[in-house]
Design an enzyme around this catalytic site. Structure first.
Site, mmCIF file in Angstrom:
data_model
loop_
_atom_site.group_PDB
_atom_site.id
_atom_site.type_symbol
_atom_site.label_atom_id
_atom_site.label_comp_id
_atom_site.label_asym_id
_atom_site.label_seq_id
_atom_site.Cartn_x
_atom_site.Cartn_y
_atom_site.Cartn_z
ATOM 1 N N ASP A 111 14.082 -10.656 -14.056
ATOM 2 C CA ASP A 111 13.660 -10.169 -15.365
ATOM 3 C C ASP A 111 14.550 -10.840 -16.426
ATOM 4 O OD1 ASP A 111 11.893 -7.893 -16.703
ATOM 5 O OD2 ASP A 111 13.910 -7.643 -17.539
ATOM 6 N N HIS A 147 6.621 -5.846 -10.236
ATOM 7 C CA HIS A 147 7.708 -6.441 -11.015
ATOM 8 C C HIS A 147 9.097 -6.207 -10.428
ATOM 9 C CE1 HIS A 147 9.770 -7.949 -14.539
ATOM 10 N NE2 HIS A 147 10.455 -6.820 -14.640
#
Length: 330
Positions: free
Chosen positions: A108, A306
């Site tokens: 991320d 994610h």
């Protein structure tokens, strides 16, 4: 005892780059260390499965709570969260532990940081691992202007440029906020529809409106058991969201700072791990990378959303350890 105490090594602290960084270290202090850089809204705790697995495999592992997060310092100026500061913290952490170079692994926002290490601190980089976050060269224009035009004014990164409101919304109930974010992936079509459904402006990734409209259960199965979710919720309840959101408030400043930066990474072994069902950073975002990186290996984790290192830790660990054994044998 909390999950933080039972699942992580004892916390250590380092005075580096004008701040105090809390970090976790495991494995033998030999060879090239692997430094894990977490994303938003996360902590070093996000890497708990990798810390244990790599240490068990005889690897030296270091995972900081980065500035603004967890137990680390939280400067009160937005400009203290620029990419020069974030990369400088990781370089300073190497100085603290006595390591010349490291393999930097980021997920991320942490991925943005580690992909900048070969440009800002090339002498400290033995290798780079990107998890979900691809490398991309400097944008042709202000990235906030690009995102506003492409995704709308309520897209979360654009919204994060607003003073005070994001911290208030995200911090109003940190357990709810972290429960909203940390969920397993929905069906791709349902996820795409949900990203715009709650935004009157039609913006994509309008997390403010989605969070306000969330019923507390929809949007995919919970990612974490309650005790692990509590580690994140407690940390943000204590430390707030100003620091984490301020990373995003430096997008334009970072873009200005890196004018004239090279567009290629050569001479550095790189591993890119994508996640099949990441709605924010899909595998397609990594497709241009071979044009910019001379030594690149790419793999995709099937079925993962994610939060890949937490969703599919065994597969992530296998890919990282296999690559390390081939490129950085003990």
């Amino acid at each position: 005892m909390s999950a933080l105490e039972t699942m992580m090594p004892a916390v250590k602290r380092a005075a580096v780059n004008g701040v105090e960084i809390a970090y976790y270290e495991a494995g033998p202090r030999e060879g090239v260390p692997i430094v894990f850089s977490h994303g938003f809204p996360e902590l070093a705790f996000s890497w708990r499965h990798q810390i244990q697995a790599l240490a068990d495999a005889g690897r030296w592992v270091i995972a900081p709570d980065q500035r603004g997060y967890g137990l680390s310092s939280k400067p009160d100026r937005v400009e203290d969260y620029g990419i020069d500061k974030l990369t400088g913290d990781l370089a300073g952490l190497l100085d603290h532990v006595g390591a010349e170079t490291a393999v930097f692994c980021g997920h991320d926002w942490g991925g943005f940081v580690v992909w900048q290490m070969p440009f800002m601190h090339p002498e400290r980089v033995a290798g780079v691992i990107g998890l979900n976050t691809p490398f991309s060269p400097r944008a042709p224009a202000d990235p906030i202007a690009i995102m506003r035009k492409r995704f709308g004014p309520d897209m979360y990164i654009v919204w994060f440029q607003t003073p005070d409101e994001p911290e208030a919304v995200l911090g109003a109930d940190t357990t709810r906020t972290l429960s909203f974010f940390m969920r397993k992936p929905m069906d791709p079509a349902a996820a795409a529809a949900a990203m715009t459904a709650a935004a009157a402006s039609g913006s994509t990734f309008a997390f403010r409106d989605l969070l306000k409209a969330w019923d507390g259960t929809s949007g995919g199965e919970p990612l974490l058991p309650p005790d692990e979710l509590a580690v994140f919720a407690d940390a943000f309840r204590e430390g707030g969201f100003f620091g984490p959101v301020s990373w995003y408030r430096n997008f334009t400043r970072n873009w200005e700072m890196t004018e004239g930066q090279a567009t290629r990474i050569d001479g550095v072994p790189c591993l890119m791990i994508t996640a099949e069902r990441d709605a924010v950073l899909p595998p397609s975002a990594a497709e241009p990378m071979p044009g910019f990186i001379g030594d690149l290996e790419t793999h995709m984790v099937a079925g993962s959303g994610h939060w890949t290192q937490q969703e599919k830790p065994a597969e992530v660990n296998r890919l990282i350890l296999d690559w390390l054994e081939r490129r950085f044998p003990k």
